[in-house]
Design an enzyme around this catalytic site. Structure first.
Site, mmCIF file in Angstrom:
data_model
loop_
_atom_site.group_PDB
_atom_site.id
_atom_site.type_symbol
_atom_site.label_atom_id
_atom_site.label_comp_id
_atom_site.label_asym_id
_atom_site.label_seq_id
_atom_site.Cartn_x
_atom_site.Cartn_y
_atom_site.Cartn_z
ATOM 1 N N GLU A 128 37.840 38.837 47.658
ATOM 2 C CA GLU A 128 38.541 38.392 48.863
ATOM 3 C C GLU A 128 39.440 37.220 48.485
ATOM 4 O OE1 GLU A 128 35.650 37.551 51.897
ATOM 5 O OE2 GLU A 128 34.898 39.629 51.879
ATOM 6 N N GLY A 130 39.283 34.272 49.278
ATOM 7 C CA GLY A 130 38.522 33.051 49.024
ATOM 8 C C GLY A 130 37.325 33.228 48.111
ATOM 9 N N ILE A 158 42.637 44.824 45.058
ATOM 10 C CA ILE A 158 41.832 46.044 44.979
ATOM 11 C C ILE A 158 42.576 47.147 44.206
ATOM 12 C CG2 ILE A 158 40.540 47.777 46.309
ATOM 13 C CD1 ILE A 158 39.544 44.734 46.377
ATOM 14 N N THR A 159 41.999 47.532 43.074
ATOM 15 C CA THR A 159 42.551 48.607 42.241
ATOM 16 C C THR A 159 42.473 49.929 43.005
ATOM 17 O OG1 THR A 159 41.834 47.443 40.266
ATOM 18 C CG2 THR A 159 42.276 49.791 40.018
ATOM 19 N N PRO A 242 27.114 46.471 34.738
ATOM 20 C CA PRO A 242 27.125 46.673 33.284
ATOM 21 C C PRO A 242 27.993 47.859 32.856
ATOM 22 C CG PRO A 242 24.924 46.099 33.987
ATOM 23 C CD PRO A 242 25.734 46.290 35.246
ATOM 24 N N GLU A 244 30.568 49.076 34.475
ATOM 25 C CA GLU A 244 31.965 48.676 34.695
ATOM 26 C C GLU A 244 32.443 47.815 33.523
ATOM 27 O OE1 GLU A 244 32.828 46.848 38.481
ATOM 28 O OE2 GLU A 244 34.778 46.114 37.812
ATOM 29 N N THR A 367 34.985 37.341 34.936
ATOM 30 C CA THR A 367 35.775 36.600 33.938
ATOM 31 C C THR A 367 34.940 36.303 32.691
ATOM 32 O OG1 THR A 367 35.113 34.457 34.819
ATOM 33 C CG2 THR A 367 37.092 35.450 35.779
HETATM 34 C C1 LIG Z 1 44.681 43.560 38.362
HETATM 35 C C2 LIG Z 1 43.391 43.213 39.050
HETATM 36 C C3 LIG Z 1 42.584 44.245 39.518
HETATM 37 C C4 LIG Z 1 41.395 43.933 40.198
HETATM 38 N N1 LIG Z 1 40.645 44.962 40.737
HETATM 39 C C5 LIG Z 1 39.622 44.643 41.573
HETATM 40 C C6 LIG Z 1 38.938 45.673 42.299
HETATM 41 O O1 LIG Z 1 39.237 46.873 42.166
HETATM 42 N N2 LIG Z 1 37.968 45.314 43.166
HETATM 43 C C7 LIG Z 1 37.600 43.999 43.342
HETATM 44 O O2 LIG Z 1 36.725 43.747 44.146
HETATM 45 N N3 LIG Z 1 38.225 43.014 42.663
HETATM 46 C C8 LIG Z 1 39.223 43.303 41.787
HETATM 47 N N4 LIG Z 1 39.876 42.301 41.115
HETATM 48 C C9 LIG Z 1 39.441 40.916 41.306
HETATM 49 C C10 LIG Z 1 38.761 40.317 40.092
HETATM 50 O O3 LIG Z 1 37.499 40.896 39.894
HETATM 51 C C11 LIG Z 1 38.697 38.789 40.315
HETATM 52 O O4 LIG Z 1 40.032 38.311 40.213
HETATM 53 C C12 LIG Z 1 37.803 38.099 39.322
HETATM 54 O O5 LIG Z 1 36.461 38.428 39.520
HETATM 55 C C13 LIG Z 1 37.938 36.566 39.399
HETATM 56 O O6 LIG Z 1 37.821 36.126 40.713
HETATM 57 P P1 LIG Z 1 38.947 35.149 41.326
HETATM 58 O O7 LIG Z 1 40.270 35.754 41.062
HETATM 59 O O8 LIG Z 1 38.587 34.854 42.738
HETATM 60 O O9 LIG Z 1 38.855 33.836 40.446
HETATM 61 P P2 LIG Z 1 37.872 32.593 40.719
HETATM 62 O O10 LIG Z 1 36.508 33.082 40.981
HETATM 63 O O11 LIG Z 1 38.526 31.715 41.736
HETATM 64 O O12 LIG Z 1 37.903 31.891 39.295
HETATM 65 C C14 LIG Z 1 38.961 30.999 38.889
HETATM 66 C C15 LIG Z 1 38.560 30.411 37.532
HETATM 67 O O13 LIG Z 1 37.331 29.677 37.675
HETATM 68 C C16 LIG Z 1 36.395 30.151 36.743
HETATM 69 N N5 LIG Z 1 35.041 30.081 37.307
HETATM 70 C C17 LIG Z 1 34.607 30.544 38.510
HETATM 71 N N6 LIG Z 1 33.294 30.354 38.635
HETATM 72 C C18 LIG Z 1 32.867 29.781 37.494
HETATM 73 C C19 LIG Z 1 31.591 29.326 36.995
HETATM 74 N N7 LIG Z 1 30.477 29.481 37.713
HETATM 75 N N8 LIG Z 1 31.551 28.773 35.769
HETATM 76 C C20 LIG Z 1 32.663 28.633 35.015
HETATM 77 N N9 LIG Z 1 33.882 29.028 35.422
HETATM 78 C C21 LIG Z 1 33.989 29.616 36.641
HETATM 79 C C22 LIG Z 1 36.781 31.593 36.470
HETATM 80 O O14 LIG Z 1 36.247 32.038 35.240
HETATM 81 C C23 LIG Z 1 38.300 31.473 36.463
HETATM 82 O O15 LIG Z 1 38.740 31.039 35.208
HETATM 83 C C24 LIG Z 1 41.021 42.582 40.381
HETATM 84 C C25 LIG Z 1 41.820 41.563 39.861
HETATM 85 C C26 LIG Z 1 43.004 41.861 39.221
HETATM 86 C C27 LIG Z 1 43.864 40.722 38.725
#
Ligand SMILES: Cc1cc2nc3c(=O)[nH]c(=O)nc-3n(C[C@H](O)[C@H](O)[C@H](O)COP(=O)(O)OP(=O)(O)OC[C@H]3O[C@@H](n4cnc5c(N)ncnc54)[C@H](O)[C@@H]3O)c2cc1C
Length: 381
Positions: A128, A130, A158-159, A242, A244, A367
């Protein structure tokens, strides 16, 4: 060292996939990159040759085979083709366990034939605006009203977001209950109040539709809940992540290998100072280091595939595979781009496209930092 992962039937399947991609995908992918989306017809054509849902039981149109080696064959061939826009791996590697393992008989009959034929395209909506890494921070809610859930909220990144027909939406059915208050609901194309937002403009993977989704009082039948009872969503996601992450690791190694191969060829043909650039010790050392690291990664990932097939791949195994191979992939491609000189910065060279396409690999699916958290927690701190 020779790979010994595949049997003859996988190699035969590889030929079919390769031929399909050469005929139906490669000639059109550049146009799809301009369009920002892959046409649905290519999904149906891929379904016709059996590229989807190996694990779908035969009675529902699948092959009834649970063997991730077939998934790996597809990913490797798709990567070798440079077809970064196909959302096939999300459908096959990520979504199949939700639709095959978590559905009841009635849901199987409704969804699996279309899943296997490519007529029903799937997506998972966790993230989401946020909340991404912090899944428990999601705000989408699903409130039970009689035979329905009323879903409200917003998803992003969302892919298959535009193309999808069945979206596994992660929602809070009990906002007070933490991890036990999350459920998975299948939201279907055409449900009132379910709309798509922007097809997001990305730095790479331009043919892949990555979109925002909005749920405004969407009445989702309770019959679309995945699993026997609500409140299991968080654990269902944890069980499937896992696979995925392994899927992403398979693509990472395949992409690194592909770029390395083309770079070695490039270094044989490009000359500078009257010699080909492969004759410089620096070039040979860089390529030697990368080739070594990629081969080592390849063997760990192949072992993970066998372990997944045996039902024993742990969250920690997969986290190691995901962060290590994707960080390696971005390093390999960056170094290979450097060896191409200015041509590496030109989109007509595959290394340039691989560079922009690869950057997201260390981000989605969890990540690198979150993968290290998972591994670090296993030490019992
Ligand atoms: C091209 C693309 C396709 C995607 N497809 C999908 C999909 O199909 N479905 C879906 O649901 N999502 C999807 N995503 C979302 C993706 O899974 C998220 O972007 C990802 O999980 C990171 O979440 P965020 O972007 O909110 O970053 P944030 O969670 O805001 O993280 C920002 C930074 O903070 C770091 N961070 C956060 N928490 C911690 C912690 N506890 N310790 C250390 N560092 C931390 C992260 O590693 C990152 O560097 C997609 C994203 C992209 C770009």
């Amino acid at each position: 060292m020779q790979r010994d992962l595949f049997e003859e039937e996988h190699q035969l399947f590889r030929e079919t996939v390769r031929e399909f991609l050469a005929r139906e995908v490669a000639p059109h992918h550049a146009q799809w990159e301009k369009d920002g989306i892959v046409p649905r017809e290519v999904w149906k054509k891929a379904g016709e040759i059996g590229m989807f849902g190996f694990g779908v039981p035969e009675e529902f149109g699948g092959a009834g085979i649970t063997d991730f080696r077939y998934n790996a064959v597809i990913s490797e061939e798709v990567i070798a083709t440079g077809a970064s826009g196909l959302g096939f791996s999300l459908h096959n590697d990520v979504m199949a366990p939700y639709f095959v393992d978590l559905t009841n008989d009635e849901q199987k009959a409704r969804w699996l034939p279309g899943f296997a034929s490519g007529e029903l395209i799937t997506a998972v909506a966790m993230s989401e605006p946020g909340a991404g890494s912090d899944l428990q921070g999601i705000r989408t809610t699903a409130v039970r009203e009689g035979d329905h859930y009323v879903v409200n909220g917003q998803k992003t990144f969302i892919t298959n977001g535009i193309n999808s027909d069945l979206v596994v939406a992660v929602a809070k059915t009990d906002p007070e209950a933490g991890a036990r208050g999350i459920s998975l609901l299948v939201v279907e194309r055409g449900m009132e109040g379910f709309t798509r937002g922007r097809n997001l403009e990305k730095i790479g993977m331009h043919a892949q539709d990555t979109a925002e989704l909005f749920f405004d009082n969407v009445r989702v039948p309770a019959a679309n809940l995945l699993g026997p009872q609500e409140g299991q969503g968080f654990f269902q996601l944890m069980a499937n992540l896992p696979q995925e992450r392994l899927s992403i690791a398979v693509m990472a190694v395949a992409a690194a290998e592909t770029v390395l191969r083309t770079t070695i060829e490039y270094c044989k043909s490009r000359t500078a100072f009257g010699r080909n650039i492969g004759s410089f010790q620096n070039t040979r050392f860089v390529l030697a280091e990368l080739d070594t690291e990629v081969e080592i990664a390849r063997h760990y990932v192949d072992k993970c595939i066998r372990t997944l097939n045996a039902g024993e791949l742990t969250a920690v195994d997969a986290a190691k595979a995901k962060w290590w191979t994707t960080e390696l992939q971005t390093k390999v491609i960056d170094r290979c781009l450097q060896l191409h000189g200015g041509y590496g910065y030109m989109m007509e060279y595959p290394v340039a496209k691989a560079w922009v396409d690869s950057r997201v690999q260390t981000i989605y699916g969890g990540t690198t930092e979150i993968m290290k958290e998972i591994i670090g927690r296993s030490f019992g701190f």
